[in-house]
Design a protein around this motif. Structure first.
Motif, PDB file in Angstrom:
ATOM      1  N   GLY A  97      24.768  37.946  -3.377  1.00  0.00           N
ATOM      2  CA  GLY A  97      26.122  37.373  -3.389  1.00  0.00           C
ATOM      3  C   GLY A  97      26.138  35.917  -2.948  1.00  0.00           C
ATOM      4  O   GLY A  97      26.763  35.066  -3.573  1.00  0.00           O
ATOM      5  N   ARG A  98      25.450  35.628  -1.854  1.00  0.00           N
ATOM      6  CA  ARG A  98      25.385  34.243  -1.385  1.00  0.00           C
ATOM      7  C   ARG A  98      24.683  33.344  -2.411  1.00  0.00           C
ATOM      8  O   ARG A  98      25.153  32.242  -2.710  1.00  0.00           O
ATOM      9  CB  ARG A  98      24.637  34.162  -0.043  1.00  0.00           C
ATOM     10  N   ILE A 155      16.808  35.899   8.434  1.00  0.00           N
ATOM     11  CA  ILE A 155      18.191  35.728   7.953  1.00  0.00           C
ATOM     12  C   ILE A 155      18.385  36.583   6.721  1.00  0.00           C
ATOM     13  O   ILE A 155      17.859  36.270   5.649  1.00  0.00           O
ATOM     14  CB  ILE A 155      18.474  34.238   7.682  1.00  0.00           C
ATOM     15  N   GLU A 156      19.107  37.690   6.897  1.00  0.00           N
ATOM     16  CA  GLU A 156      19.269  38.651   5.803  1.00  0.00           C
ATOM     17  C   GLU A 156      20.707  39.135   5.659  1.00  0.00           C
ATOM     18  O   GLU A 156      20.945  40.203   5.095  1.00  0.00           O
ATOM     19  CB  GLU A 156      18.329  39.843   6.030  1.00  0.00           C
ATOM     20  N   SER A 157      21.627  38.396   6.197  1.00  0.00           N
ATOM     21  CA  SER A 157      23.040  38.776   6.096  1.00  0.00           C
ATOM     22  C   SER A 157      23.870  37.523   6.344  1.00  0.00           C
ATOM     23  O   SER A 157      23.362  36.505   6.822  1.00  0.00           O
ATOM     24  CB  SER A 157      23.390  39.833   7.149  1.00  0.00           C
ATOM     25  N   HIS A 158      25.158  37.608   6.018  1.00  0.00           N
ATOM     26  CA  HIS A 158      26.040  36.491   6.339  1.00  0.00           C
ATOM     27  C   HIS A 158      26.090  36.275   7.853  1.00  0.00           C
ATOM     28  O   HIS A 158      26.189  35.142   8.321  1.00  0.00           O
ATOM     29  CB  HIS A 158      27.450  36.770   5.806  1.00  0.00           C
ATOM     30  N   GLU A 178      24.465  33.676  -5.577  1.00  0.00           N
ATOM     31  CA  GLU A 178      25.345  33.453  -6.721  1.00  0.00           C
ATOM     32  C   GLU A 178      26.437  32.435  -6.369  1.00  0.00           C
ATOM     33  O   GLU A 178      26.764  31.560  -7.176  1.00  0.00           O
ATOM     34  CB  GLU A 178      25.978  34.768  -7.167  1.00  0.00           C
ATOM     35  N   ARG A 199      21.371  42.511  -0.849  1.00  0.00           N
ATOM     36  CA  ARG A 199      22.612  42.103  -0.192  1.00  0.00           C
ATOM     37  C   ARG A 199      22.749  40.583  -0.072  1.00  0.00           C
ATOM     38  O   ARG A 199      23.835  40.091   0.247  1.00  0.00           O
ATOM     39  CB  ARG A 199      22.737  42.759   1.179  1.00  0.00           C
TER      40      ARG A 199
END
Lengths: 246, 246, 246, 246, 246, 246
Positions: free
Chosen positions: B124-125, B44-47, B127, B121
Motif C-alpha cells: 500500500g505504501r 520497518i514493516e508497517s506504517h 503504491e 502489507r
C-alpha cells in the motif's frame, strides 16, 4: 459512544478549545475524551513539527487502547493529519484526521471548496492531502492568513482576518464552501459561515460527526492480513524503546 | 563530495550491507557516511514502524549538520521514504529516499517497471509513493516475496526467491525493468539483473548516484520563504524535548 | 564511461557550448563525445524542425554504435527530446533527452518547478512532456523569453533576460526550482542559480549526470521481446534508403 | 472537398487498399487523393520505422500544398499517427491520424472500447496515444494478433484471426466496440462487425468521415502566433536540405 | 440517411434555428428531422431544467423509433447533453449530445479550446462534461456571456457580445479554437470564426456531421448484454405510466 | 432533525425496508420521513429507468419543501444517485445520494473498497460515480450478483449469494471494505460484515449518518449566484407543466 480526540501538539489551551467544539458537535450521547500530546512541538507549522508530533500522538492512542474504557474512535486534531496510517494500524477502530474529515464533508456539501489556513508554508501539505483524499478536483484554492497557530487565540483580529479571507476565497475561487485549515480555528466556523453566507467547515466538528457515522458500520479493523492490520511485535531501542508494540 | 546514508532502523548489519553497496556505487571520489538510527524499530514493516523511525532519522541528519564536516547530501535508506519532507527542511542540502530514487531511475531507464518488495502489507505504501512521485502510470505491478526484512540476509533462499519473483513480474506485468522494494536487497540487484536480462534497480545505489547528480546543481535549500525552508524555532517538551530546533 | 551527446540541430557552435558544459558536469572519469547532426534544421523551434531533426540524430547513434568504441549511453540535446523512443530501440544502451533529464532532476530536487524556454510556440511540446514524464503535477508554470535559439549566444542581453524570467517564474509560480528549456542555455544555469537563490537546472549537465547514474544499472536494452528491443530488419527506399537497419 | 490520404510507408499495395476504403467512406462528393511515401520504411512496426516515416509524410503534404489543387484536409494513414503535430504546422488545413480518428469515433460510439493491432511491440505507442487523445479511461484493453503489417493481405487466415481476436476482446474487456490498430486492416471492419455484433472501427474510414466533419468548421490553421502556426523559415543542410521551408 | 435532432426544450423557434443549421451542415443527401419536446421547460438553464427535459426528449426518440421511418441517428440539442445514456439504451442507433460533439470536434481540430456559454451557473455542468468526454486537459477556459438562452435571438447585441467573448477567450486562454456553449448560438459560428480567425465550433453542425461519420460504422447498439442494450420491460405508474417500455 | 428519504422507484415495500434501516441508523433524536415516488419505474435497473425516476424524486422534494414541516436534509435512495444536482438546486438544504454516501464512508473507513451490486448492466454507472466522487483510485473492483432489484427480498438465497460475493470481492480485490450497490440490500450490511470480518457499507444508513453530520454545518444552499442556487422561474408545458418552479 466514546470518541478520543488527540491534539498532537503540546498546547493544552488548544486542546480545550477543540474539546469544547467537539462536545458541542457530538451531542449528549457521545463522550468526548480530549488528550494533549505529552511530547513534541508546541504547535505544528512545518513538516518537521508534524513528523515529531507523531510519537506523542501514537502514545496517546496506545494509552487509550490500554485503558479501562478504550474509545470507539479516534480523531487526529491537526490539519496535516500526522500519523494517520500508523494510527489505523494500532487503533483497531475508526481513525480520521481533521483535514480528511473537513475535505470529505466539503465534498459532500456539494460543489467546489476553498481552504483557508495559517502559514503559507503549510499549503504544500494541504494540497498533497487533497490529492490523497481524491478531492483535488473540487479544491479551487488554498490560501494562508499568515497568523501562526498559537496566535490564533490571542490575536484580536483573527476573526476579522479569517472572515475576510474566507469571503475573498469564496468569491475569487468561485467556491461553494470554505474549509478552515487549522484545529485552532474550530470555534469560528459557525460565525464566519453566517457572515459569508456559505458552509464553513471546521475539521474538529466534522471529524466528530463523521466518526459518529463510521463507528456503527463495524467490522474494523478489517481483514486480518490487510495493510492496516496490527503490526508484528518487534524490538524498539533507545529513546523510543517504550514504543515497542507487544 | 560526502553523502550521508541514514538507515532509519536500528539494525547495524543492514547499515553495513547498504554502506558497501553505496560505496561501490559512489566510486572513489565520493565519501559515504553510513549512520544507523539510534532509536526506534529494528526493522520497518508497517506504517507504525515507519512513523516511529522518523525521530531517529531526523536526529541523525541534525547531528551530521552540526558535525565538523556536514555532508553534501542525504539518503533515507528505507523503501517507505520516511520523513522525507521533514528531512528536506532541516538538511539545507539535497535529500532523497531510496523508493523515490529507484522509481525515478526506473522511469529514466524507459518503459514500465514492476516492484518486488518484502511483506504484502507494505505494498500500500509503495503504491502511494508511485502516485506521489508521478510514476504510477509506469508501475505495472507491485509484488511481495513475504520474506521479513531481517530474514533477507539469513534466509538461504532469498536470492532464488527474489530472482524468481523478479522474472515472473517482468513477464507477467510486461515490464522493462524491476525495482527492489527494500534496502536489504541492495546487494542482489546486479546478480538478479544478469539472470533475468533486464535492469534491476536497487534504491541505495540509485540514491547515491542521483545525489551525485543533484549536488552540483546547487541552490539548495531554495527560496527562503518556501515550503522546505528551515522551520521556525519552537518549544519541544517531554521525551522529545531534545528535538527542538534552534 | 563514454557518453555520446548528440546535438540534433546542425549548428556546431551550439554543440561546442553543450560539450563544454557536459565535460564539466561529467568529471574526469567520463569521456564525452559530442556530435553535431549531419543533416536537417540549423535550430529546432517547431514541431516540423523537431521531426526533421530525427533522421540525423538516429544516424549519429547508429554511427556511434558501429564505431570501434561505441558509447555507453546517449543524450539527445534538444529540449523537445526528439526521437527518444526510436533511439532507445537502436542504442542498446541508456538514452535520455535533456527535457526528460532536467524535469526528473527538478522533481528530485523537491517541490514544484517552473520552465523558462525560448519561443512561446514551443511551450506546447514542453507541457506535453511534463505529462509524459509524470511531472505535470509539479510543473507550476511554463514561460518563454522569446529569444530564438540561435540568438541565445549572440544576444548581449540573454543572461539578464533569462535571469529576470527565472526570478519572476520562481516567485510568481511559487516554485522551488527552475528548468532551462533549451540546450543553448546550458552554460548559464550556475550563474542564474546564484542570482535567484534556488536550483536552476540545465538538461545537458542533468542528462550527463543521470546517464552516469543509469549506466551502472546494467541490463539494457531489457527484455528481448519488449517495446524497445531492436526493430526487425526491413527495406528502406528513396532518400532514406541508407537508414535501413540490418 | 478533396482529402489527401498519405500512407507513410512505401508499400503502394497498402495505399491502394486504404484508398479504396477511403473512397467508399467518402461518398461521391469528396475526392480522395492517396499518396504513397516516396522514402523510408516499407512498413511501420517500431518507433524507429515510425520516426523514419515522417520526412516522406511531410514531403507528401508539402507537395500537395504546392500543387495546383491543394487538398482541403490530410489523413496520416498509420496507426502511430507519425508526424501529426508537424503536419499541422505545414498543412494550413485540418490533419488527423488514423489512430486519433478511430479512437475518437470509438469514444463517440459510446462505452468502452478495445484495440486489436498487429505486433505486440506496437502496443506501447497505442497506449500512449490513448492518453494523448483523452480516451485512456475508455480503452479497456490493447491486444496484438502478431501478424506483421505486410502479411495482413497475404496471410489467408488474417480475417479469421482478427475476427476471433475482436470477439475475445469484446467479451474479455467488457467493451462496447473494437478499434482496428492498423491501416492494412481497413477493408475488414464491416465484415468483422457483422460477425461480432458490435461496432468495429477502422481509422481510415473514420478519418475520412471526421475530416469531412472538420473541414466545414473553417478557421484553420487558427491563431497566427499559436503552436501550430507556420514554422519560421530556416536553413536545412545535408541529406535533408530539400526540406527547408520557405 | 435520416438524422433526428431533438430540441429538449419546448421553444419551437429555437428548434427551427437549429434545424436550419443542421440542414446546412448535413448537405443534400441527409434528411434532418427536427423535433421540439412536447413537455417540460421552455429553456434549459439549471440542473433542474435539464433533468425535467429528459422525459420529453426520450418520448421524442421513442416516437421516432415507432414511426414508419425511424431515423438512423439522434442528436440531443442542448449543451448539457441531457438523457444521453438513457437515449442510447432506447435508440438502437448512434446518439450524440451537442456538447459531446462540439468538444470532440474541438479536440480533433488540434490544440486547446475555450468554451463560451450563456449563464455562469451552467459552467459547472460544462466543466463536468469536459471530464466525462476526456477533453478536460484540452479545455483551457469556460466563460459565460450572461445572456439567457431565450434572449440569444432577440438581443440585438448577441453577436457582438459573443464575438468579443470568443476573441478574449482565444487570446486569454491561449486556445486554438472556441466551442459555443448553447444550441441557440448555432447560426453564429461561421461569422464569429471569420472575425476571430480561428475555428469556432457549434455543437449542432458538429453533431450532425459526426453522426454522419458514426452511422456507417454499423454494429449499433452493440453487445446484447452490454450497458447500453435495451432495458428490461417494467411497470411504470402515475403521471409517467405512458413511459413504460414494452 | 428531520431527514427525508426519497425512494425514487414506486415500490413501497422497498421504501419500508429502507425506512427501517434509516430509523435504526438515525437514532431517537432524528425523524425519518420516507417517501415513495408517485410516478415512474417500479425499480431502477437502466439509464432509462434512472432518468425517468427523476421527476417523481424532484416532486417529492418540492412537496416536502412546501409542507408545514420541511425536512432538514434529503437522501436519494437509489445507488445511481439520480437527480442529485437538480435536487440540490431546489432543496435549499443538504442532499446526498446513497452511492455518494456509501463511497465516501468507504473512503473514510480507510484503504480500498469493492462494490457489489445487482445487475451487471448497472456497473457502468457505478464506475462513473467513483470518478465523479473522487474515489476511483480507492475502488478496487465492481461486481454484480445478477439478482434483479425487486427479487432481492423474495429470493431466499439473496443473503448467501451476497455474502459470498462480498467475501470473494474482499479477497480477490485486496480490499479493506465492501460497498453494497443497491438500497434494497440495506438490511443485510451488518450480518454480512459479521461474516466476512470487514466493514460492509450500505448507503441508506451511511447517507442518514452523513446528513446528520452535514446539517449542523449550516450555510446551505451556499452562494446566491452559485451553481446550486435556486433556478430561475420559467414556463413548463405539457405533461410536466406542474413542475414549473415559482
Amino acid at each position: 459512544m466514546r470518541i478520543c480526540i488527540i491534539n498532537p501538539n503540546t498546547t493544552s489551551a488548544m486542546t480545550d478549545l477543540m474539546a469544547e467544539v467537539a462536545r458541542s458537535a457530538a451531542g449528549p450521547d457521545t463522550d468526548i475524551v480530549a488528550v494533549t500530546s505529552s511530547m513534541g512541538p508546541a504547535s505544528i507549522e512545518s513538516h518537521y513539527d508534524e513528523a515529531m508530533s507523531v510519537p506523542g500522538l501514537l502514545a496517546a492512542i496506545v494509552a487509550d487502547r490500554e485503558s479501562e474504557h478504550p474509545s470507539d474512535a479516534y480523531l487526529i486534531a491537526c490539519f496535516g493529519d500526522p500519523g494517520l496510517d500508523a494510527a489505523r494500524e494500532i487503533a483497531g477502530a475508526p481513525v480520521l484526521g481533521i483535514a480528511q474529515a473537513a475535505m470529505h464533508l466539503a465534498a459532500l456539501s456539494g460543489g467546489g471548496f476553498s481552504v483557508v489556513t495559517t502559514l503559507g508554508r503549510t499549503i504544500g501539505r494541504a494540497e498533497e492531502l487533497t490529492h490523497r483524499y481524491g478531492v483535488a478536483g473540487l479544491c479551487r484554492g488554498l490560501h494562508a492568513c499568515e497568523i501562526p497557530v498559537l496566535e490564533l487565540e490571542s490575536n484580536p483580529d483573527t476573526e476579522v482576518i479569517l472572515t475576510d479571507a474566507c469571503a475573498r476565497a469564496l468569491t475569487g475561487d468561485g467556491s461553494e464552501s470554505v474549509v478552515l485549515g487549522c484545529g485552532g480555528m474550530a470555534d469560528l466556523a459557525a460565525r464566519i459561515s453566517d457572515k459569508i453566507g456559505a458552509p464553513v467547515i471546521d475539521g474538529v466538528a466534522a471529524g466528530v460527526r463523521l466518526l459518529q457515522a463510521l463507528v456503527p458500520v463495524g467490522g474494523f479493523p478489517g481483514p486480518a492480513s490487510g495493510e492496516f492490520s496490527r503490526p508484528p511485535a518487534k524490538e524498539y531501542t533507545g529513546l523510543l524503546s517504550g514504543f515497542a508494540l507487544r
